[in-house]
Design a protein around this motif. Structure first.
Motif, PDB file in Angstrom:
ATOM      1  N   TYR A   1       1.055  -1.187   0.093  1.00 53.69           N
ATOM      2  CA  TYR A   1      -0.325   0.105  -0.040  1.00 53.69           C
ATOM      3  C   TYR A   1       0.651   1.287   0.327  1.00 53.69           C
ATOM      4  O   TYR A   1       0.377   2.469  -0.902  1.00 53.69           O
ATOM      5  N   SER A   2       2.101   0.995   0.504  1.00 52.46           N
ATOM      6  CA  SER A   2       2.681   2.223   0.187  1.00 52.46           C
ATOM      7  C   SER A   2       3.148   2.735  -0.778  1.00 52.46           C
ATOM      8  O   SER A   2       3.619   4.501  -0.885  1.00 52.46           O
ATOM      9  N   TYR A   3       2.971   1.896  -1.926  1.00 52.74           N
ATOM     10  CA  TYR A   3       3.061   2.242  -3.186  1.00 52.74           C
ATOM     11  C   TYR A   3       2.499   2.406  -3.673  1.00 52.74           C
ATOM     12  O   TYR A   3       3.025   3.188  -5.473  1.00 52.74           O
ATOM     13  N   THR A   4       1.448   2.970  -3.730  1.00 52.00           N
ATOM     14  CA  THR A   4       0.388   2.832  -4.350  1.00 52.00           C
ATOM     15  C   THR A   4       0.130   4.466  -5.258  1.00 52.00           C
ATOM     16  O   THR A   4      -0.086   4.601  -5.464  1.00 52.00           O
ATOM     17  N   LYS A   5       0.874   5.507  -4.198  1.00 50.44           N
ATOM     18  CA  LYS A   5       0.516   6.998  -3.641  1.00 50.44           C
ATOM     19  C   LYS A   5       1.489   7.968  -4.920  1.00 50.44           C
ATOM     20  O   LYS A   5       1.462   8.594  -5.320  1.00 50.44           O
ATOM     21  N   ARG A   6       2.428   6.522  -5.303  1.00 52.96           N
ATOM     22  CA  ARG A   6       3.228   6.462  -6.690  1.00 52.96           C
ATOM     23  C   ARG A   6       2.668   6.468  -7.850  1.00 52.96           C
ATOM     24  O   ARG A   6       3.772   7.219  -8.535  1.00 52.96           O
ATOM     25  N   PHE A   7       1.641   6.128  -8.104  1.00 53.77           N
ATOM     26  CA  PHE A   7       0.437   5.630  -9.483  1.00 53.77           C
ATOM     27  C   PHE A   7      -0.500   6.186  -9.663  1.00 53.77           C
ATOM     28  O   PHE A   7      -1.110   6.015 -10.895  1.00 53.77           O
ATOM     29  N   THR A   8      -1.118   6.315  -8.854  1.00 51.80           N
ATOM     30  CA  THR A   8      -2.398   5.860  -8.760  1.00 51.80           C
ATOM     31  C   THR A   8      -3.125   6.723  -7.547  1.00 51.80           C
ATOM     32  O   THR A   8      -2.688   6.887  -6.452  1.00 51.80           O
ATOM     33  N   TRP A   9      -4.068   7.863  -8.431  1.00 53.41           N
ATOM     34  CA  TRP A   9      -4.896   8.231  -6.713  1.00 53.41           C
ATOM     35  C   TRP A   9      -6.186   7.731  -6.053  1.00 53.41           C
ATOM     36  O   TRP A   9      -6.692   7.828  -5.591  1.00 53.41           O
ATOM     37  N   LEU A  10      -5.831   6.751  -6.834  1.00 55.06           N
ATOM     38  CA  LEU A  10      -6.994   5.333  -6.084  1.00 55.06           C
ATOM     39  C   LEU A  10      -5.843   4.757  -4.150  1.00 55.06           C
ATOM     40  O   LEU A  10      -6.860   3.796  -3.957  1.00 55.06           O
TER      41      LEU A  10
END
Length: 273
Positions: free
Chosen positions: A112-121
């Motif tokens: 989950y820590s990586y998701t803000k690097r590629f999606t606004w979801l």
């Protein structure tokens, strides 16, 4: 680097999951507690490690333990691995399904820590990650999954996702400059508040469905409306032009929500009309 209050949002919902399973004893509560705190420690420590370089640049996070050198990266990794081992042992001691699904939980906790690097979801993904808490509590108690417990999981997912959108408002300027993705970055602060409100409205509906499906008494419904009132207060506290009260909204109000729900679910389960 890791504080107990980091567990206050999810841990009560693991207890509610155990409670709704109708199969609980001291051993189960102790193992679920250890599993939840160790899993949350893995997630938070990895989050700090993964975001180490970003945290050094962000004025809001520059004072954290890793950026200022109070905790070394090597120490953080040792703590993470130790927490991982404790989590897996506690899951194994609960039951076979809890142990098998612990690796699914870890996948969400790690990624989950990586998701803000590629999606606004990313807010939805974080909500889904925290929604594992009631599912884990239920599975830890009985060794299987019931469809009704997913209503509580969906409440947690939309509740967490909603206030994570609000929390992201304070990093809007930094995120825009550094390519960090979020709903405030994608849609702006005003629409972000609308998204957060819609998330919390959906969360409230799933909370009511949970109470209905488990046939809890009126205490639980009273608690649900108290939660609704607290959510309204949370939104009133968050002003995109003045975010001084964001930590009160984030930590205090959401902690109250967790505590209120544990109490009213207990009353809703055990006190007869």
């Amino acid at each position: 680097m890791i504080k107990f209050e980091h567990s206050i949002f999810a841990l009560p919902f693991a207890y509610i999951g155990v409670l709704l399973s109708n199969n609980y004893n001291l051993k189960i509560f102790v193992l679920v507690t250890i599993a939840m705190i160790s899993a949350r420690s893995v997630a938070m420590a990895l989050n700090r490690i993964i975001d180490y370089k970003t945290d050094k640049l962000n004025p809001r996070t520059q004072g954290r333990e890793l950026p200022i050198g109070k905790v070394q990266l090597k120490e953080a990794w040792v703590f993470t691995i130790f927490s991982f081992i404790v989590f897996e042992i506690s899951a194994y001691l609960l039951n076979p399904l809890a142990f098998k699904l612990s690796f699914v939980a870890l996948f969400f906790l790690i990624t989950y820590s990586y998701t803000k690097r590629f999606t606004w979801l990313c807010h939805i993904y974080l909500g889904a990650t925290d929604a594992i808490a009631p599912l884990g509590g239920f599975v830890g108690a009985v060794g299987y999954l019931d469809i009704n417990i997913f209503y509580l999981a969906l409440f947690v997912a939309f509740w967490i996702g909603g206030f994570d959108i609000l929390y992201a408002l304070q990093d809007l300027t930094f995120d825009l400059k550094n390519g960090v993705h979020s709903i405030p970055v994608k849609f702006g602060p005003n629409l972000a508040r609308v998204f957060a409100a819609l998330f919390h409205l959906v969360a409230f509906i799933f909370l009511l469905l949970t109470i209905y499906m488990y046939k809890l008494n009126y205490f639980a419904y009273i608690g649900a409306f108290l939660v609704l009132c607290l959510l309204i207060i949370e939104h009133l506290l968050v002003d995109p032009k003045d975010l001084k009260k964001i930590n009160i909204a984030f930590f205090n109000i959401n902690s109250y929500i967790s505590i209120v729900l544990v109490i009213v679910f207990l009353l809703g389960r055990f006190i007869n009309d």
